[in-house]
Scaffold this motif. Sequence first.
Motif, short mmCIF file in Angstrom:
data_model
loop_
_atom_site.label_atom_id
_atom_site.label_comp_id
_atom_site.label_asym_id
_atom_site.label_seq_id
_atom_site.Cartn_x
_atom_site.Cartn_y
_atom_site.Cartn_z
N PHE A 41 -85.18 -21.65 64.64
CA PHE A 41 -85.08 -22.14 66.01
C PHE A 41 -86.47 -22.33 66.60
O PHE A 41 -87.31 -21.44 66.53
CB PHE A 41 -84.27 -21.18 66.88
N ASP A 42 -86.71 -23.50 67.17
CA ASP A 42 -87.97 -23.82 67.84
C ASP A 42 -87.67 -23.98 69.32
O ASP A 42 -87.09 -24.99 69.74
CB ASP A 42 -88.56 -25.11 67.27
N PRO A 43 -88.04 -22.99 70.16
CA PRO A 43 -87.68 -23.06 71.58
C PRO A 43 -88.37 -24.19 72.34
O PRO A 43 -87.83 -24.71 73.31
CB PRO A 43 -88.10 -21.70 72.13
N GLY A 44 -89.55 -24.60 71.91
CA GLY A 44 -90.26 -25.69 72.58
C GLY A 44 -89.56 -27.02 72.40
O GLY A 44 -89.50 -27.85 73.31
N GLN A 65 -92.16 -26.52 60.08
CA GLN A 65 -92.40 -27.37 61.24
C GLN A 65 -92.02 -26.72 62.57
O GLN A 65 -92.37 -27.22 63.63
CB GLN A 65 -91.64 -28.69 61.08
N ALA A 66 -91.29 -25.61 62.51
CA ALA A 66 -90.85 -24.93 63.73
C ALA A 66 -91.93 -23.97 64.22
O ALA A 66 -92.62 -23.33 63.43
CB ALA A 66 -89.57 -24.16 63.45
N ASP A 67 -92.06 -23.88 65.53
CA ASP A 67 -92.97 -22.90 66.14
C ASP A 67 -92.20 -21.60 66.31
O ASP A 67 -91.36 -21.49 67.20
CB ASP A 67 -93.49 -23.40 67.48
N ASP A 123 -91.40 -9.81 65.10
CA ASP A 123 -91.61 -9.38 63.72
C ASP A 123 -90.95 -10.41 62.81
O ASP A 123 -89.72 -10.44 62.69
CB ASP A 123 -90.98 -8.00 63.51
N ALA A 124 -91.75 -11.24 62.19
CA ALA A 124 -91.21 -12.31 61.34
C ALA A 124 -90.40 -11.76 60.16
O ALA A 124 -89.61 -12.48 59.57
CB ALA A 124 -92.34 -13.19 60.83
N ASP A 125 -90.59 -10.50 59.83
CA ASP A 125 -89.85 -9.88 58.74
C ASP A 125 -88.64 -9.09 59.23
O ASP A 125 -88.05 -8.32 58.48
CB ASP A 125 -90.76 -8.96 57.92
N ALA A 126 -88.29 -9.27 60.49
CA ALA A 126 -87.13 -8.57 61.04
C ALA A 126 -85.87 -9.02 60.30
O ALA A 126 -85.81 -10.14 59.79
CB ALA A 126 -86.99 -8.89 62.53
N PRO A 127 -84.87 -8.17 60.24
CA PRO A 127 -83.64 -8.57 59.57
C PRO A 127 -82.88 -9.61 60.38
O PRO A 127 -82.98 -9.67 61.60
CB PRO A 127 -82.85 -7.27 59.45
N ARG A 128 -82.12 -10.43 59.70
CA ARG A 128 -81.23 -11.40 60.35
C ARG A 128 -80.15 -10.64 61.08
O ARG A 128 -79.62 -9.67 60.56
CB ARG A 128 -80.64 -12.32 59.28
N PRO A 129 -79.81 -11.04 62.31
CA PRO A 129 -78.74 -10.34 63.03
C PRO A 129 -77.45 -10.30 62.20
O PRO A 129 -77.15 -11.23 61.47
CB PRO A 129 -78.54 -11.15 64.30
#
Length: 90
Positions: free
Chosen positions: A58-61, A70-72, A78-84
């Motif tokens: 998801f790119d909020p911008g 390509q997404a910001d 934490d980019a290594d956080a677990p997926r919900p």
Amino acid sequence: MGRSGWEKVLLSQPANDYMDPFGDGTSFYRRTSSGLELCSTPTCHVDALTCPSGHLVFDPGKQVADWADQADASYLLDADAPRPSRFGKV
């Protein structure tokens, strides 16, 4: 502020899609007139550069789910956080 605090803030916001800073980029919040929902981004063919997790990011911008390269995703805590593990109404 944790996830529940973030969800309270979003409930006071106008209808829109919002980032999930506590996830891994493959989830986002959708605020509607009827409430708040945690949503998953679409799946994609796993590729080390464009889709390493099997889901778009998801790119909020841009207000869209985009390819990982390509997404910001600088909003992630934490980019290594677990997926919900749960999706749907909050």
